[in-house]
Design a protein around this motif. Structure first.
Motif, PDB file in Angstrom:
ATOM      1  N   ASP A   1     114.095 -49.459  76.162  1.00  0.00           N
ATOM      2  CA  ASP A   1     115.095 -50.143  76.853  1.00  0.00           C
ATOM      3  C   ASP A   1     115.451 -51.967  75.961  1.00  0.00           C
ATOM      4  OD1 ASP A   1     117.213 -51.463  78.479  1.00  0.00           O
ATOM      5  OD2 ASP A   1     115.619 -52.002  80.047  1.00  0.00           O
ATOM      6  N   ARG A   2     116.064 -52.693  76.253  1.00  0.00           N
ATOM      7  CA  ARG A   2     117.044 -53.121  75.332  1.00  0.00           C
ATOM      8  C   ARG A   2     115.727 -55.048  76.196  1.00  0.00           C
ATOM      9  NH1 ARG A   2     122.987 -53.867  76.006  1.00  0.00           N
ATOM     10  NH2 ARG A   2     122.382 -53.801  73.198  1.00  0.00           N
ATOM     11  N   PRO A   3     115.171 -55.553  74.976  1.00  0.00           N
ATOM     12  CA  PRO A   3     114.152 -56.775  75.343  1.00  0.00           C
ATOM     13  C   PRO A   3     114.626 -57.426  76.063  1.00  0.00           C
ATOM     14  CG  PRO A   3     113.331 -55.755  72.992  1.00  0.00           C
ATOM     15  CD  PRO A   3     114.986 -54.943  73.890  1.00  0.00           C
ATOM     16  N   CYS A   4     116.211 -57.577  75.453  1.00  0.00           N
ATOM     17  CA  CYS A   4     116.857 -58.754  76.618  1.00  0.00           C
ATOM     18  C   CYS A   4     116.858 -58.677  78.340  1.00  0.00           C
ATOM     19  CB  CYS A   4     118.440 -59.091  75.933  1.00  0.00           C
ATOM     20  SG  CYS A   4     119.161 -57.939  75.722  1.00  0.00           S
TER      21      CYS A   4
ATOM     22  N   LYS B   1     127.627 -61.788  68.391  1.00  0.00           N
ATOM     23  CA  LYS B   1     127.661 -61.013  68.851  1.00  0.00           C
ATOM     24  C   LYS B   1     126.944 -59.816  67.253  1.00  0.00           C
ATOM     25  CE  LYS B   1     128.860 -60.056  72.855  1.00  0.00           C
ATOM     26  NZ  LYS B   1     129.595 -59.109  73.697  1.00  0.00           N
ATOM     27  N   PHE B   2     127.607 -60.097  65.978  1.00  0.00           N
ATOM     28  CA  PHE B   2     127.055 -59.903  65.282  1.00  0.00           C
ATOM     29  C   PHE B   2     125.501 -59.762  64.189  1.00  0.00           C
ATOM     30  CE2 PHE B   2     129.513 -63.825  64.112  1.00  0.00           C
ATOM     31  CZ  PHE B   2     128.203 -64.231  63.243  1.00  0.00           C
ATOM     32  N   ALA B   3     125.147 -60.102  65.084  1.00  0.00           N
ATOM     33  CA  ALA B   3     123.926 -60.367  65.223  1.00  0.00           C
ATOM     34  C   ALA B   3     122.671 -59.175  65.660  1.00  0.00           C
ATOM     35  CB  ALA B   3     123.498 -62.278  65.560  1.00  0.00           C
ATOM     36  N   CYS B   4     123.921 -58.975  67.150  1.00  0.00           N
ATOM     37  CA  CYS B   4     122.723 -57.777  67.608  1.00  0.00           C
ATOM     38  C   CYS B   4     123.183 -56.506  67.158  1.00  0.00           C
ATOM     39  CB  CYS B   4     123.774 -57.702  69.261  1.00  0.00           C
ATOM     40  SG  CYS B   4     123.055 -56.439  70.267  1.00  0.00           S
ATOM     41  N   HIS B   5     120.923 -56.273  68.477  1.00  0.00           N
ATOM     42  CA  HIS B   5     121.056 -54.315  67.059  1.00  0.00           C
ATOM     43  C   HIS B   5     121.184 -53.441  67.925  1.00  0.00           C
ATOM     44  CE1 HIS B   5     119.102 -52.361  64.760  1.00  0.00           C
ATOM     45  NE2 HIS B   5     118.049 -51.478  65.813  1.00  0.00           N
ATOM     46  N   ALA B   6     122.425 -53.794  68.714  1.00  0.00           N
ATOM     47  CA  ALA B   6     123.267 -52.962  69.697  1.00  0.00           C
ATOM     48  C   ALA B   6     121.937 -52.210  70.071  1.00  0.00           C
ATOM     49  CB  ALA B   6     124.209 -51.877  69.807  1.00  0.00           C
TER      50      ALA B   6
ATOM     51  N   LEU C   1     131.091 -51.748  72.249  1.00  0.00           N
ATOM     52  CA  LEU C   1     130.370 -51.548  70.889  1.00  0.00           C
ATOM     53  C   LEU C   1     129.041 -51.091  71.370  1.00  0.00           C
ATOM     54  CD1 LEU C   1     132.435 -52.999  68.521  1.00  0.00           C
ATOM     55  CD2 LEU C   1     132.578 -51.313  69.052  1.00  0.00           C
ATOM     56  N   GLY C   2     128.206 -51.162  72.067  1.00  0.00           N
ATOM     57  CA  GLY C   2     126.895 -51.111  72.914  1.00  0.00           C
ATOM     58  C   GLY C   2     126.032 -52.557  72.220  1.00  0.00           C
ATOM     59  N   ARG C   3     126.971 -53.358  71.845  1.00  0.00           N
ATOM     60  CA  ARG C   3     126.469 -55.100  71.730  1.00  0.00           C
ATOM     61  C   ARG C   3     125.891 -55.641  73.382  1.00  0.00           C
ATOM     62  NH1 ARG C   3     130.418 -56.854  68.045  1.00  0.00           N
ATOM     63  NH2 ARG C   3     131.869 -56.885  70.170  1.00  0.00           N
ATOM     64  N   ALA C   4     124.891 -56.197  73.588  1.00  0.00           N
ATOM     65  CA  ALA C   4     124.677 -57.045  74.581  1.00  0.00           C
ATOM     66  C   ALA C   4     125.765 -57.704  74.658  1.00  0.00           C
ATOM     67  CB  ALA C   4     123.567 -57.582  74.222  1.00  0.00           C
TER      68      ALA C   4
END
Length: 501
Positions: A169-172, A102-107, A186-189
């Motif tokens: 759109d988020r790439p994932c 989660k803390f690596a996700c750019h949201a 928090l907007g994270r994937a």
């Protein structure tokens, strides 16, 4: 992003190498605590705002590679927590397979239509004219989109003469054919594991390296060190995955340097799978079912059964090439361990099913195997002993590329029943696979042989591959030509099919 060597690629491979080195060296596994500093030395961040954040992310990737779960962010836990329990010569796995750090996700935004600096403030402003919600206004000569009203239809993007409007759109999420990725509070994937089929496409498309799958690399090396007879079964996509010098006739020597007993091509099992699927088609279609779909891609098979349960009986029940090969090895070498090495994350789940577990002990990706190669400093260019792998047919080797499974089965059917005019439909990528099954559901593909591949391009595009898809496809086609037999029915193991099921 597929086929582009990036900093994310470098980080992944450094992690695999250090985990392999740690396992080979043995001893005090709390040395894991030192590895983030070894992988990212110095005081200054290279990729993010903070070197501490970078090392924290590396730490979680190390844990996942060992098979350990992510640590909770709101509780204290040392990096090496649980590592001694994981240092076993057996499969060590606790779901989920695919994880988001989660803390690596750019949201990244899920869906966003945005006006870029390329807007020229033109007089015609067609973007405002075509917007069905009238959410675009002209302010200070520039188009501005009201995000609270926008429905992300993209009509303004298509109408802009300057290409000044972009749809993000988020790439994932974009890469996920199951629509299994959404945003948390928090907007994270976040992954919906009820939908996820572990194809790994989100993993390879995340430009921040925030998604990773759990590995079995650590346990494979434990098994080798214990003295188990460990056989490597390499998927048809293996050709030159470890570099141009890694020709098939050098693999046996190289794998023995890593500690493996021997190596075989899973294309041998693909030949047996081909024969069985051809027989199943001739026996079942259209007498007992309207069409038949291949089953060797686990993510495609899982998707079909999850989303189209009424069509489940139309998915072939034939054992996959991995399982056929595993059973063949166990039959020839009782008591051995089998490691499937291939391009696919989902195979880790397939090998964990109760019906398969006794036949395939571990699964590694080509990327993870490269970690072992680098840890042991195996240099293919210096290998002089060459032992050809000649047991597979061209048909089995072709399973690695999109359309290859259907082609192999079709050639087999043509030999068994030359008068049958076989109709084939193929799809690659889960979104396209869903469309194909929608057509099948309506009866438009009755009498067809269907091939589905979760990864666009086939197995050569799997999440654990090391080279560009187009290059791999061309190389596999080249490798097929070197086979002494072309049709799966020419396999010397074809008489063993019944005894392996």
């Amino acid at each position: 992003m597929r086929g582009i060597h990036s900093s994310v690629t470098d980080i992944r491979r450094k992690v695999f190498t250090e985990v392999a080195r740690l396992a080979y060296e043995g001893g005090d596994y709390t040395k894991l605590e030192e590895l983030p500093y070894k992988i990212l030395p110095g005081e200054q961040a290279t990729y993010r705002d903070s070197i501490f954040l970078e090392r924290a992310i590396i730490g979680e990737r190390l844990r996942l590679t060992i098979g350990l779960p992510l640590r909770p962010v709101d509780e204290h836990a040392v990096l090496s927590q649980g590592i001694n329990e994981s240092a076993i010569a057996e499969k060590y796995y606790e779901p989920p397979l695919v994880n988001i750090i989660k803390f690596a996700c750019h949201a990244c935004p899920e869906k966003l239509v945005k006006v870029s600096d390329c807007c020229q403030g033109c007089l015609a402003h067609p973007c405002t004219e075509v917007c069905p919600k009238k959410c675009i206004a002209i302010k200070n000569g520039r188009s501005v989109i009201d995000q609270d009203i926008c429905i992300h239809c993209g009509k303004c993007k298509d109408a802009c003469p300057y290409g000044a409007i972009v749809k993000m759109d988020r790439p994932c999420a974009k890469a996920c054919g199951m629509d299994a990725i959404h945003s948390d509070e928090l907007g994270r994937a976040e992954i919906d594991y009820h939908k996820c089929v572990s194809c790994g496409m989100c993993l390879v498309h995340c430009p921040f390296g925030a998604i990773a799958d759990k590995g079995q690399l650590f346990q494979v090396i434990q098994s080798i060190k214990k003295g188990d007879r460990v056989y490597a079964a390499v998927a048809p996509a293996f050709f030159q995955q470890l570099g141009a010098e890694a020709s098939p006739d050098k693999w046996k020597t190289a794998m023995r340097q890593l500690g493996f007993e021997d190596v075989v091509e899973v294309a041998v099992g693909a030949d047996l799978c081909t024969i069985e699927e051809a027989k199943d088609f001739l026996f079942h279609v259209p007498q007992k079912q309207p069409f038949m779909a291949t089953s060797c891609c686990p993510s495609w098979s899982m998707m079909a059964k999850k989303m189209f349960p009424e069509l489940a009986e139309c998915i072939s029940m034939t054992l996959t090439p991995m399982v056929f090969t595993g059973r063949l090895l166990k039959k020839k070498h009782p008591g051995c361990k089998v490691v499937f090495i291939g391009p696919c994350s989902a195979k880790k789940l397939e090998a964990s099913r109760r019906s398969v577990r006794s036949d395939v002990d571990f699964v590694l990706t080509f990327e993870e195997l490269m970690g072992m190669v680098e840890a042991r400093e195996v240099d293919f260019s210096k290998i002089t002993e060459k032992i050809p792998m000649e047991e597979a047919t061209a048909a089995g080797r072709g399973f690695a590329i999109s359309g290859g499974v259907a082609k192999a089965v079709a050639e087999c059917i043509s030999t068994l029943n030359p008068r049958l005019e076989l109709k084939i439909q193929t799809a690659q990528g889960l979104s396209e696979c869903k469309k194909m099954l929608m057509m099948a559901k309506t009866g438009k593909l009755d009498g067809y042989l269907l091939e589905g591949m979760a990864c666009p391009g086939g197995c050569v595009a799997g999440a654990g591959t090391l080279q560009p898809v187009a290059k791999s496809t061309a190389l596999i086609q080249q490798y097929q030509k070197t086979a002494s037999e072309q049709n799966a029915l020419e396999s010397k193991y074809c008489c063993m099919v019944d005894s392996l099921e």
